[in-house]
Design a protein around this motif. Sequence first.
Motif, PDB file in Angstrom:
ATOM      1  N   ALA A 157       0.834  -1.200   0.000  1.00  0.00           N
ATOM      2  CA  ALA A 157       0.000   0.000   0.000  1.00  0.00           C
ATOM      3  C   ALA A 157       0.873   1.256   0.000  1.00  0.00           C
ATOM      4  N   PRO A 158       0.968   1.940  -1.143  1.00  0.00           N
ATOM      5  CA  PRO A 158       1.772   3.158  -1.184  1.00  0.00           C
ATOM      6  C   PRO A 158       1.192   4.256  -0.286  1.00  0.00           C
ATOM      7  N   ALA A 159      -0.073   4.096   0.104  1.00  0.00           N
ATOM      8  CA  ALA A 159      -0.700   5.098   0.971  1.00  0.00           C
ATOM      9  C   ALA A 159      -0.163   5.023   2.394  1.00  0.00           C
ATOM     10  N   GLY A 160       0.532   3.949   2.719  1.00  0.00           N
ATOM     11  CA  GLY A 160       1.137   3.841   4.039  1.00  0.00           C
ATOM     12  C   GLY A 160       0.430   2.880   4.958  1.00  0.00           C
ATOM     13  N   VAL A 161       0.712   3.038   6.236  1.00  0.00           N
ATOM     14  CA  VAL A 161       0.217   2.117   7.260  1.00  0.00           C
ATOM     15  C   VAL A 161      -0.449   2.928   8.359  1.00  0.00           C
ATOM     16  N   SER A 162      -1.504   2.356   8.924  1.00  0.00           N
ATOM     17  CA  SER A 162      -2.166   2.957  10.082  1.00  0.00           C
ATOM     18  C   SER A 162      -2.047   2.008  11.257  1.00  0.00           C
ATOM     19  N   VAL A 163      -1.730   2.571  12.435  1.00  0.00           N
ATOM     20  CA  VAL A 163      -1.560   1.786  13.656  1.00  0.00           C
ATOM     21  C   VAL A 163      -2.364   2.454  14.761  1.00  0.00           C
ATOM     22  N   VAL A 164      -3.081   1.649  15.529  1.00  0.00           N
ATOM     23  CA  VAL A 164      -3.743   2.158  16.728  1.00  0.00           C
ATOM     24  C   VAL A 164      -2.925   1.671  17.917  1.00  0.00           C
ATOM     25  N   LEU A 165      -2.480   2.613  18.729  1.00  0.00           N
ATOM     26  CA  LEU A 165      -1.688   2.305  19.915  1.00  0.00           C
ATOM     27  C   LEU A 165      -2.536   2.638  21.131  1.00  0.00           C
ATOM     28  N   VAL A 166      -2.798   1.634  21.954  1.00  0.00           N
ATOM     29  CA  VAL A 166      -3.643   1.823  23.135  1.00  0.00           C
ATOM     30  C   VAL A 166      -2.775   1.721  24.377  1.00  0.00           C
ATOM     31  N   GLY A 167      -2.785   2.772  25.195  1.00  0.00           N
ATOM     32  CA  GLY A 167      -2.092   2.694  26.466  1.00  0.00           C
ATOM     33  C   GLY A 167      -1.284   3.919  26.799  1.00  0.00           C
ATOM     34  N   GLY A 168      -1.034   4.075  28.090  1.00  0.00           N
ATOM     35  CA  GLY A 168      -0.301   5.213  28.584  1.00  0.00           C
ATOM     36  C   GLY A 168       0.873   4.842  29.456  1.00  0.00           C
TER      37      GLY A 168
END
Length: 163
Positions: free
Chosen positions: A39-50
């Motif tokens: 995907a040339p549009a890139g990557v999406s990541v959801v990071l949960v936590g503090g």
Amino acid sequence: SAAAASAAPPADSPPRDFFFDRLPDVLARDRASFLPASAPAGVSVVLVGGGYSAATTLRALVDLAKDGDFPLRVVWLLRKPSSAGPPYAVVPDDPLPARGALVAFANALAAGGAETGRASVAVRRGASVRAVRRDDDSGGVVVEGVCEAAGGGGGGGGLLAAP
């Protein structure tokens, strides 16, 4: 030892789907999970936590995007609301300089003031995840829940992150 080295997964192991149950090695062992398949549009990541593990992962994701030739979008979900101040307490004269640097980076990023290169990081404060599911149409991951509205007030519900 040779036994320990042979037990480690190869650096080009297949990407993980959905969750890591340990601190991901973003820049080495788990790198494939954070790189675009095609995907040339890139990557999406959801990071949960503090916690410090989240901050460590966030730092590694930003570093990965700086080294890569693709955009990386991170949605960082923090339970701690904006009204509670920065996500991490600063330890005066911290005997661990790397921890101090990590706290400074994460707090600056949460406040919108950290350099992220090719990574865009959207911080959602006061977040509570209600469901995580696969989107039938795109195959991407949808995270549903609530978070405070933009600007730190009220509640914003619905999709916290989607493909």
